[in-house]
Design an enzyme around this catalytic site. Structure first.
Site, short mmCIF file in Angstrom:
data_model
loop_
_atom_site.label_atom_id
_atom_site.label_comp_id
_atom_site.label_asym_id
_atom_site.label_seq_id
_atom_site.Cartn_x
_atom_site.Cartn_y
_atom_site.Cartn_z
N ASP A 165 0.82 -1.22 0.00
CA ASP A 165 0.00 0.00 0.00
C ASP A 165 0.85 1.27 0.00
OD1 ASP A 165 -2.22 -1.76 0.27
OD2 ASP A 165 -1.92 -1.79 2.43
N GLU A 340 -13.17 -0.72 -6.63
CA GLU A 340 -13.10 -1.66 -5.51
C GLU A 340 -12.65 -0.96 -4.23
OE1 GLU A 340 -13.46 -5.38 -3.65
OE2 GLU A 340 -14.00 -4.81 -5.69
N GLU A 459 24.02 6.69 5.37
CA GLU A 459 23.47 5.74 6.33
C GLU A 459 23.59 4.32 5.77
OE1 GLU A 459 22.51 6.65 9.42
OE2 GLU A 459 23.22 8.62 8.75
N GLU A 461 21.70 2.00 6.18
CA GLU A 461 20.37 1.53 5.78
C GLU A 461 19.87 2.23 4.53
OE1 GLU A 461 19.82 4.69 8.99
OE2 GLU A 461 21.16 2.99 8.61
#
Length: 582
Positions: A165, A340, A459, A461
Site C-alpha cells: 500500500d 473496488e 546511512e 540503511e
C-alpha cells in the site's frame, strides 16, 4: 500446514531448493536425517522453507525457524505445550526474505543479540527441552554461496521486510514513501501491526526510517494497520490510516501528526476522525488550499477537511459509483462498477485524476478523471493489469524532478504472495492528451536520478538491494543495519567515486568477532577494492569507527558491502563514508 513455498515459489530459485537435515552428537561429525527435500515437499517433522524445530522439542508439529544452525542442550524434555508461532528460537524473529542465492550457516546463540530484548516483537527462547545434540540445516546451494550468477534488479525496492500500500510524498528534494507492513509468515489473512517510512533522493537507493507509527499509537485501535497516506501542510505531516476500533470491531480512519516526515507520529485526536466501517483513506490538497479526504470499500466517500487537517465540516458525502464514472463490472451484481478500493487523487494540468484498485479478485489498477475534485467522474481505463502474485494492488503517483512515478505492490519477493507483499515503482510518461499509459510490473524499476556521493556520510540503511540483512533502531541515533551473517551484502547503486578514494570509514558494533566488510564493485563477487576488519566492540550497540585503505576504484560504480566471517551474527553498521584520495 503447507510449506510456505509450496505453490508460491519462484522458479528462478529452483536450483537452490534442495535441503538436507543433519545432526551431530559431538558438534563435529554429522549424520543426515532422512533424504534431501525441497521447498515444495511436506516432511513429517518440519513445515515451510525455514523449518520448525518444535517437533524435536515438544513432539508437536508446527512453527517456523529462521536460522540455519542451532544448539539444544537442556537435558530433559518438557511436557509443556509448544510455544506460540511467533515465539521463535531466534532472540528476535528474522525476515524470511533472505536472498536464497546465499546459504545461511549461522550458529544461533541464545544471547547472540542482546539489543533484541528492547523489541516488543522479541521471540521467546526455547527453554523446553531436548536432545543433547546440534542440528544443522545444510543447504545444498548452487551456484556457490559467494558467486551469484548475476547482479540483482532493483524492484521491489525494499527487501528486508514485506511492504504494501505505497503512499509517496515529495518533500524537500526527496521522495518519502509511507507503506504498510505485512508480517512474516502471513499466509491466510493480512497481519499488519505498524507502518513504515523510507526515502530516496535518486529513486533507487532507499533509506529505511523504521516504523514511526503503529497500532499502539492509537489507544483506541485494536488491529489492522491497513493502507494510509501522509501529506504535509504548514510544516506538519498528517498520516491518515484505517484501523479497527477496539470497542466496536469496526473500521475507522485515524489521523496521526508529526513535525518531521519520518516521525515519530502521535495520535492527533485521541479518537477516530471518521468512522463508517470503510477503509483506504487518501488526502488531496487543491490549489485553493481546500483539503479533501477520500476513502471507501465498497463505497466511495469524501469530506472537506478543515485547515487544521484533523476535523471537517458537515457530513461525509457518498460519491455516486456510476458505470460512466467507474466502468462496468460484469461478474458481481452487488458491485456494478469496477471501483473496488484504494483511491488516490491528484491534479495535473487542471484535470483531477482518481486512480484506484478495480474489480476483485485479482485487482487491477484503473483510473477516472473529473473537472473538479468531487466529480463528475469519467472512467478512463486500465493503468496496470492484474499481475504480480498478489490479488490486491494499491497505487500512488507523484512527480519528482520532472519525471512521473507509479508506485504499486506485488508478491515478488521470496515467500511473497497475497498477504506478504512488496512495494515497487515504475517511471512513466503521460500521453500527449493527458491519459495514463498502460504500465506493467518489472523487476528493473525506475532509473537512477544522478549519482550517490560517497564522500559524505551515508546511512548504512540506504540500500538499493539488501541480501540477508535486517534493520533496527540504534542507540547511536536513527537506524542501523544488523543481524548480519557471513555472505550477506548491501548494494548501493550508482556511487560517484570520481578520481577515486583513499580510504573507507564505517561506524560499527559487534559482540563477537565482527568479521570483515569487503568493498566490492559491480556484484557481490566483484573486484575487491578494500577490506575493513570489525573488532569485538563489547556489544551490539557499543559503537566504534573503523577505517581501511581503498584502491583501484574510479568513476561511477555499483558498490557492494559484503560481510564475511565466522558463524553467527557478525556485526551492526550505522553509517559509512569514503575519503577522497589526495
Amino acid at each position: 500446514m503447507k510449506p510456505k513455498w509450496e505453490g508460491n515459489h519462484n522458479p528462478d530459485h529452483d536450483k537452490w531448493s534442495v535441503r538436507n537435515l543433519l545432526h551431530s552428537t559431538d558438534g563435529t561429525s554429522c549424520t543426515r536425517l532422512g533424504p534431501g527435500f525441497t521447498r515444495g515437499h511436506t516432511w513429517q517433522f518440519f513445515t515451510g522453507y525455514r523449518f520448525a524445530l518444535y517437533h524435536y522439542a515438544t513432539q508437536t508439529l508446527g512453527g517456523s525457524v529462521r536460522i540455519a544452525r542451532f544448539a539444544l542442550t537442556t537435558p530433559e524434555r518438557s511436557n509443556a505445550p509448544p510455544p506460540a508461532s511467533d515465539q521463535l528460537l531466534s532472540p528476535r524473529p528474522r525476515s524470511t526474505r533472505k536472498d536464497h542465492t546465499m546459504a545461511s550457516t549461522a550458529v544461533l546463540r541464545p544471547t547472540a543479540h542482546p539489543t533484541a530484548v528492547r523489541s516488543p516483537a522479541t521471540g521467546t527462547r526455547l527453554a523446553r527441552a531436548t536432545w543433547g545434540l546440534i542440528l544443522i540445516l545444510a543447504f545444498a546451494v548452487l551456484p556457490a554461496v559467494v558467486h551469484p550468477t548475476a547482479a540483482r534488479a532493483d524492484n521491489p525496492i525494499v527487501q528486508n521486510v514485506y511492504t504494501a500500500d505505497p503512499a509517496p510524498l515529495v518533500y524537500n528534494g526527496r521522495v518519502y514513501l509511507y507503506t504498510g507492513h505485512d508480517e512474516d509468515g502471513s499466509t491466510s489473512s493480512f497481519v499488519m501491526k505498524d507502518w513504515r517510512v523510507w526515502s530516496s533522493a535518486d529513486m533507487v537507493n532507499w533509506t529505511d526510517h523504521g516504523s514511526p507509527l503503529s497500532l499502539n499509537t492509537f489507544s483506541w485501535a485494536g488491529a489492522n494497520a491497513w493502507a494510509g497516506q501522509a501529506v504535509e501542510r504548514g510544516g506538519k505531516f498528517y498520516w491518515y490510516v484505517p484501523v479497527t476500533v477496539r470497542a466496536t470491531g469496526q473500521f475507522a480512519i485515524g489521523v496521526a501528526v508529526s513535525d518531521s516526515p519520518t516521525g515519530p507520529f502521535r495520535d492527533a485526536l485521541g479518537h477516530p476522525l471518521v468512522e463508517n466501517s470503510e477503509i483506504d483513506p487518501t488526502v488531496f490538497i487543491d490549489d485553493d488550499g481546500q483539503a479533501y479526504l477520500y476513502w471507501g470499500n465498497p463505497n466511495l466517500w469524501y469530506v472537506k477537511l478543515n485547515a487544521d487537517m484533523t476535523s471537517y465540516a458537515g457530513s461525509p458525502v457518498q460519491i455516486p459509483l456510476t458505470t460512466a464514472g467507474f466502468g462496468t463490472r460484469t461478474d458481481n451484481p452487488d458491485r456494478p462498477t469496477l471501483y473496488e478500493e484504494a483511491p488516490w487523487v491528484y491534479k495535473r494540468n487542471g484535470l483531477y485524476y482518481m486512480v484506484y484498485a478495480a474489480k476483485c479478485c485479482s485487482e487491477f489498477i484503473a483510473y477516472s478523471t473529473a473537472p473538479g475534485p468531487t466529480g463528475p467522474w469519467t472512467y478512463r481505463g486500465t493503468v496496470m493489469p492484474a499481475q504480480g502474485n498478489s490479488f490486491t494492488n494499491h497505487a500512488g503517483i507523484v512527480d519528482f524532478q520532472g519525471n512521473s512515478y507509479f508506485f504499486y505492490h506485488n508478491g515478488a519477493l521470496p515467500g511473497g504472495g497475497n498477504f506478504t507483499r512488496s512495494v515497487a515503482v515504475e517511471k512513466f510518461s503521460y500521453n500527449a492528451d493527458g491519459t495514463i499509459p498502460t504500465i506493467n510490473m518489472t523487476d528493473t524499476g525506475a532509473p537512477q536520478l544522478g549519482a550517490l556521493d560517497p564522500y559524505v556520510r551515508q546511512e548504512a540503511e540506504t540500500i538499493a538491494w539488501g541480501s540477508g540483512i535486517e534493520t533496527e533502531w540504534t542507540s547511536d541515533g536513527g537506524m542501523n543495519v544488523g543481524w548480519i551473517d557471513n555472505g550477506d551484502y548491501i548494494k548501493v547503486k550508482g556511487v560517484a567515486f570520481g578520481p577515486g578514494p583513499s580510504s573507507y570509514t564505517a561506524r560499527v558494533a559487534s559482540a563477537t568477532d565482527g568479521g570483515t566488510v569487503e568493498l566490492r564493485l559491480g556484484s557481490p563477487s566483484g573486484t575487491v577494492v578494500g577490506r575493513c576488519s570489525v573488532p569485538n566492540t563489547g556489544g551490539w550497540q557499543a559503537w566504534t569507527t573503523v577505517t581501511c585503505p581503498v584502491s583501484g576504484v574510479t568513476g561511477t560504480q555499483d558498490l557492494y558491502l559484503r560481510f564475511t566471517g565466522g558463524s553467527g551474527y557478525l556485526s551492526n553498521m550505522n553509517w559509512w563514508q569514503f575519503t577522497r584520495a589526495a
